[in-house]
Design a protein around this motif. Structure first.
Motif, short mmCIF file in Angstrom:
data_model
loop_
_atom_site.label_atom_id
_atom_site.label_comp_id
_atom_site.label_asym_id
_atom_site.label_seq_id
_atom_site.Cartn_x
_atom_site.Cartn_y
_atom_site.Cartn_z
N PRO A 96 -77.69 -65.81 -74.95
CA PRO A 96 -77.74 -67.02 -74.11
C PRO A 96 -76.50 -67.10 -73.21
O PRO A 96 -75.46 -67.60 -73.61
CB PRO A 96 -77.76 -68.16 -75.14
N TYR A 97 -76.65 -66.59 -72.00
CA TYR A 97 -75.53 -66.58 -71.06
C TYR A 97 -75.40 -67.93 -70.36
O TYR A 97 -76.34 -68.73 -70.32
CB TYR A 97 -75.71 -65.47 -70.02
N LEU A 98 -74.24 -68.15 -69.77
CA LEU A 98 -73.95 -69.41 -69.08
C LEU A 98 -74.40 -69.31 -67.61
O LEU A 98 -73.81 -68.57 -66.84
CB LEU A 98 -72.45 -69.73 -69.15
N PHE A 99 -75.45 -70.03 -67.26
CA PHE A 99 -76.02 -70.00 -65.91
C PHE A 99 -76.10 -68.56 -65.38
O PHE A 99 -75.46 -68.22 -64.38
CB PHE A 99 -75.21 -70.87 -64.96
N PRO A 100 -76.88 -67.71 -66.06
CA PRO A 100 -76.94 -66.29 -65.68
C PRO A 100 -77.54 -66.07 -64.30
O PRO A 100 -78.04 -67.00 -63.66
CB PRO A 100 -77.83 -65.68 -66.78
N TYR A 101 -77.54 -64.82 -63.88
CA TYR A 101 -77.99 -64.47 -62.53
C TYR A 101 -79.51 -64.48 -62.42
O TYR A 101 -80.24 -64.64 -63.42
CB TYR A 101 -77.39 -63.14 -62.10
N LEU A 102 -80.02 -64.31 -61.22
CA LEU A 102 -81.45 -64.40 -60.94
C LEU A 102 -82.27 -63.44 -61.79
O LEU A 102 -83.36 -63.80 -62.27
CB LEU A 102 -81.68 -64.12 -59.45
N GLY A 103 -81.79 -62.21 -62.00
CA GLY A 103 -82.55 -61.23 -62.77
C GLY A 103 -82.85 -61.69 -64.18
O GLY A 103 -83.89 -61.33 -64.76
N CYS A 162 -81.25 -72.14 -51.86
CA CYS A 162 -82.68 -71.87 -51.67
C CYS A 162 -83.51 -72.95 -52.35
O CYS A 162 -83.11 -73.48 -53.40
CB CYS A 162 -83.05 -70.50 -52.24
N SER A 163 -84.66 -73.23 -51.80
CA SER A 163 -85.56 -74.22 -52.39
C SER A 163 -86.16 -73.65 -53.67
O SER A 163 -86.20 -72.42 -53.87
CB SER A 163 -86.68 -74.56 -51.42
N PRO A 164 -86.67 -74.51 -54.57
CA PRO A 164 -87.35 -74.00 -55.78
C PRO A 164 -88.49 -73.05 -55.42
O PRO A 164 -88.69 -72.05 -56.12
CB PRO A 164 -87.86 -75.27 -56.46
N GLN A 165 -89.22 -73.33 -54.35
CA GLN A 165 -90.32 -72.46 -53.93
C GLN A 165 -89.79 -71.08 -53.53
O GLN A 165 -90.40 -70.05 -53.87
CB GLN A 165 -91.09 -73.08 -52.77
N GLU A 166 -88.68 -71.03 -52.82
CA GLU A 166 -88.09 -69.75 -52.41
C GLU A 166 -87.60 -68.96 -53.62
O GLU A 166 -87.78 -67.74 -53.69
CB GLU A 166 -86.94 -70.01 -51.44
N VAL A 167 -87.01 -69.66 -54.60
CA VAL A 167 -86.53 -68.96 -55.79
C VAL A 167 -87.71 -68.43 -56.60
O VAL A 167 -87.67 -67.31 -57.12
CB VAL A 167 -85.65 -69.89 -56.66
N ARG A 168 -88.78 -69.22 -56.71
CA ARG A 168 -89.97 -68.75 -57.43
C ARG A 168 -90.55 -67.50 -56.79
O ARG A 168 -91.03 -66.59 -57.47
CB ARG A 168 -91.02 -69.86 -57.50
N GLU A 169 -90.50 -67.44 -55.46
CA GLU A 169 -90.99 -66.25 -54.77
C GLU A 169 -90.12 -65.03 -55.10
O GLU A 169 -90.63 -63.92 -55.30
CB GLU A 169 -91.01 -66.49 -53.27
N MET A 170 -88.82 -65.23 -55.17
CA MET A 170 -87.92 -64.14 -55.58
C MET A 170 -88.27 -63.67 -56.99
O MET A 170 -88.27 -62.47 -57.28
CB MET A 170 -86.47 -64.60 -55.54
N ILE A 171 -88.54 -64.61 -57.87
CA ILE A 171 -88.85 -64.27 -59.26
C ILE A 171 -90.14 -63.47 -59.34
O ILE A 171 -90.24 -62.49 -60.09
CB ILE A 171 -88.95 -65.56 -60.10
N ARG A 172 -91.13 -63.82 -58.54
CA ARG A 172 -92.42 -63.12 -58.57
C ARG A 172 -92.31 -61.69 -58.06
O ARG A 172 -93.16 -60.84 -58.36
CB ARG A 172 -93.46 -63.88 -57.75
N ASN A 173 -91.29 -61.39 -57.28
CA ASN A 173 -91.18 -60.07 -56.66
C ASN A 173 -90.43 -59.05 -57.49
O ASN A 173 -90.19 -57.92 -57.02
CB ASN A 173 -90.52 -60.19 -55.27
N ALA A 174 -90.04 -59.39 -58.72
CA ALA A 174 -89.43 -58.40 -59.61
C ALA A 174 -90.45 -57.30 -59.91
O ALA A 174 -91.66 -57.54 -59.93
CB ALA A 174 -88.96 -59.05 -60.89
N ARG A 175 -89.98 -56.10 -60.14
CA ARG A 175 -90.85 -54.95 -60.39
C ARG A 175 -90.63 -54.40 -61.79
O ARG A 175 -89.61 -54.61 -62.41
CB ARG A 175 -90.61 -53.85 -59.34
N PHE A 176 -91.62 -53.65 -62.29
CA PHE A 176 -91.58 -53.11 -63.65
C PHE A 176 -91.65 -51.58 -63.61
O PHE A 176 -92.24 -51.01 -62.71
CB PHE A 176 -92.73 -53.66 -64.49
N SER A 177 -91.05 -50.95 -64.62
CA SER A 177 -91.10 -49.51 -64.71
C SER A 177 -91.17 -49.09 -66.17
O SER A 177 -91.01 -49.91 -67.07
CB SER A 177 -89.87 -48.90 -64.03
#
Length: 268
Positions: free
Chosen positions: A45-52, A253-268
């Motif tokens: 549990p990090y303190l206000f961690p980064y977007l990833g 960034c707006s909540p909508q913009e941040v949600r879009e960033m979250i959706r664009n993460a990729r998997f490998s």
């Protein structure tokens, strides 16, 4: 967002069907009928961690907060990067003296740390487009007056998830009972199994720790999330600074913009 989960109970499992019960209080919970892979992710549990970190939470069905793991000094458990004067600056939340072997959930913050953080944030983000909304969230967290590091960091993570509309169930490792193992990989497999998962999702740093073969031998798929950290406008910065605390993203960034960033993460 659902209230904090206290326990995950597998009631039935066969083939690719699982019926689990997520317990929230001794008298209430939710049933989940899972007919496809159930993804588990975990991290301290990090303190206000980064977007990833929040991309990882959003991609999981259950996210385990490893609150009973050893507290690591000079880590992101009690500090993170913000912009101060337009430059990346590491801000630390001081903690009370504790044993070197103490787990995260036995360490406490100094009581005035959030007041200092909020003064720094006001000085450097007052003109950010979403300053008022984010400060409202921070004020509510300050009023809860939680000094335990694990408890406060969890509340911060929950507050950010609620702000961004992330509804992944959060579970404390300390509430899951004893999970033993001969190494980190074996213990993590045990955590996934205890949650009823058949897929473990980790950030790229886990490639050096975990072998897909070890997980596959126990019927678990190992996947990695590649964080998506796009540039966005940052206050008073002459160049973009990636991977700052999520607070910097939310301020600009707006909540909508941040949600879009979250959706664009990729998997490998």
């Amino acid at each position: 967002m659902l209230e904090p989960a206290n326990q995950v109970i597998i009631l039935f499992s066969t083939g690719n069907l699982r019926i689990i019960y997520i317990l929230y209080t001794p008298f209430s919970g939710y049933f989940y009928y899972l007919c496809s892979a159930m993804t588990v992710a975990a991290n301290q549990p990090y303190l206000f961690p980064y977007l990833g970190y929040f991309q990882l939470i959003a991609a999981a069905d259950i996210f385990v907060l490893c609150d009973s793991m050893q507290y690591v000094r000079r880590s992101f458990i009690n500090r993170n990067n913000l912009l101060v004067g337009g430059d990346k600056f590491l801000i630390t939340a001081p903690v009370r003296k504790a044993s070197r072997e103490a787990p995260i959930n036995e360490v406490e913050y100094c009581e005035d740390f959030l007041d200092r953080w909020m003064r720094t944030i006001r000085w450097n983000y007052a003109k950010a487009p979403f300053f008022e909304k984010v400060m409202e969230m921070l004020e509510a967290l300050r009023n809860e007056r939680l000094w335990n590091v694990a408890h406060f960091n969890r509340r911060c993570i929950e507050a950010v998830c609620a702000y961004l509309g992330i509804d992944t169930s959060l579970v404390n490792l300390s509430d899951m009972g004893n999970i033993s193992g001969y190494d980190k990989s074996d213990r993590m497999i045990g955590i996934v199994e205890r949650c009823g998962g058949d897929r473990y999702l980790n950030l790229p740093g886990g490639r050096a720790l975990y072998s897909p073969c070890d997980f596959a031998c126990r019927g678990i798929e190992l996947k990695f999330l590649e964080p998506y950290l796009p540039p966005y406008r940052q206050m008073r910065a002459d160049r973009f600074h990636p991977a700052l605390s999520i607070l910097d993203v939310m301020m600009n960034c707006s909540p909508q913009e941040v949600r879009e960033m979250i959706r664009n993460a990729r998997f490998s």
